[in-house]
Scaffold this motif. Structure first.
Motif, short mmCIF file in Angstrom:
data_model
loop_
_atom_site.label_atom_id
_atom_site.label_comp_id
_atom_site.label_asym_id
_atom_site.label_seq_id
_atom_site.Cartn_x
_atom_site.Cartn_y
_atom_site.Cartn_z
N THR A 1 40.91 -82.47 -31.48
CA THR A 1 41.97 -82.51 -30.47
C THR A 1 42.77 -83.79 -30.64
N ILE A 2 44.08 -83.65 -30.79
CA ILE A 2 44.97 -84.81 -30.86
C ILE A 2 45.59 -85.04 -29.50
N SER A 3 45.74 -86.32 -29.14
CA SER A 3 46.37 -86.66 -27.88
C SER A 3 47.05 -88.02 -28.04
N ARG A 4 47.84 -88.39 -27.04
CA ARG A 4 48.51 -89.69 -27.09
C ARG A 4 48.64 -90.25 -25.69
N ASP A 5 48.63 -91.57 -25.62
CA ASP A 5 48.76 -92.30 -24.36
C ASP A 5 49.95 -93.24 -24.51
N SER A 6 51.06 -92.89 -23.87
CA SER A 6 52.26 -93.69 -24.01
C SER A 6 52.11 -95.07 -23.37
N ALA A 7 51.30 -95.20 -22.36
CA ALA A 7 51.09 -96.50 -21.72
C ALA A 7 50.37 -97.47 -22.65
N LYS A 8 49.57 -96.92 -23.56
CA LYS A 8 48.82 -97.76 -24.49
C LYS A 8 49.38 -97.70 -25.91
N ASN A 9 50.44 -96.93 -26.12
CA ASN A 9 51.02 -96.76 -27.46
C ASN A 9 49.94 -96.39 -28.48
N THR A 10 49.14 -95.42 -28.11
CA THR A 10 47.98 -95.05 -28.93
C THR A 10 47.89 -93.53 -29.08
N VAL A 11 47.55 -93.13 -30.30
CA VAL A 11 47.27 -91.72 -30.60
C VAL A 11 45.78 -91.59 -30.88
N TYR A 12 45.20 -90.51 -30.39
CA TYR A 12 43.77 -90.29 -30.56
C TYR A 12 43.50 -89.01 -31.35
N LEU A 13 42.36 -88.98 -32.01
CA LEU A 13 41.88 -87.75 -32.63
C LEU A 13 40.41 -87.60 -32.23
N GLN A 14 40.15 -86.68 -31.32
CA GLN A 14 38.79 -86.37 -30.92
C GLN A 14 38.24 -85.34 -31.88
N MET A 15 37.16 -85.68 -32.55
CA MET A 15 36.57 -84.81 -33.57
C MET A 15 35.18 -84.39 -33.12
#
Length: 124
Positions: A68-82
């Motif tokens: 699952t890919i997601s992003r947090d604009s408040a933290k300027n971060t993209v995540y990849l939950q594997m």
């Protein structure tokens, strides 16, 4: 522009990991972002992408339903939950910025900036 990936490591099959990509130097919400991976001796391949606003996502068939890919604009971060990791997921994982504000590229040539990558090793 700077992209820094973290979160890689050595895990066993069926384990989970979450990768992070911290972005700086540009207006984060303007750009789609993608995760790609490169296994030894293979070309870099698309894993997942997310639109600038986070409302659209895309996945390769090999990871759909597990990652699952997601992003947090408040933290300027993209995540990849594997989740449900497999030995064939072993690779260096790279975060990239899409060169267009209006596309979500599946081709690595569509990305204009890359991080240095983080290694994920899945043992059987």
């Amino acid at each position: 522009v700077q992209l820094v990936e973290t979160g890689g490591g050595v895990v066993q099959a069926e384990d989970s990991l979450r990768l992070s990509c911290a972005a700086s130097g540009f207006t984060f919400s303007y750009y789609s972002m993608g995760w790609f991976r490169q296994a030894p001796g293979k070309e870099r391949e698309f894993v997942a992408s997310i639109s600038g606003g986070g409302g659209s996502t895309d996945y390769s068939d090999s990871v759909k339903g597990r990652f699952t890919i997601s992003r947090d604009s408040a933290k300027n971060t993209v995540y990849l939950q594997m989740n449900s990791l497999r030995p064939e997921d072993t690779a260096v994982y790279y975060c990239g910025r899409d060169r267009s504000r209006y596309s979500m590229s599946r081709n690595s040539a569509g990305m204009d900036y890359w991080g240095k990558g983080t290694l994920v090793t899945v043992s059987s």
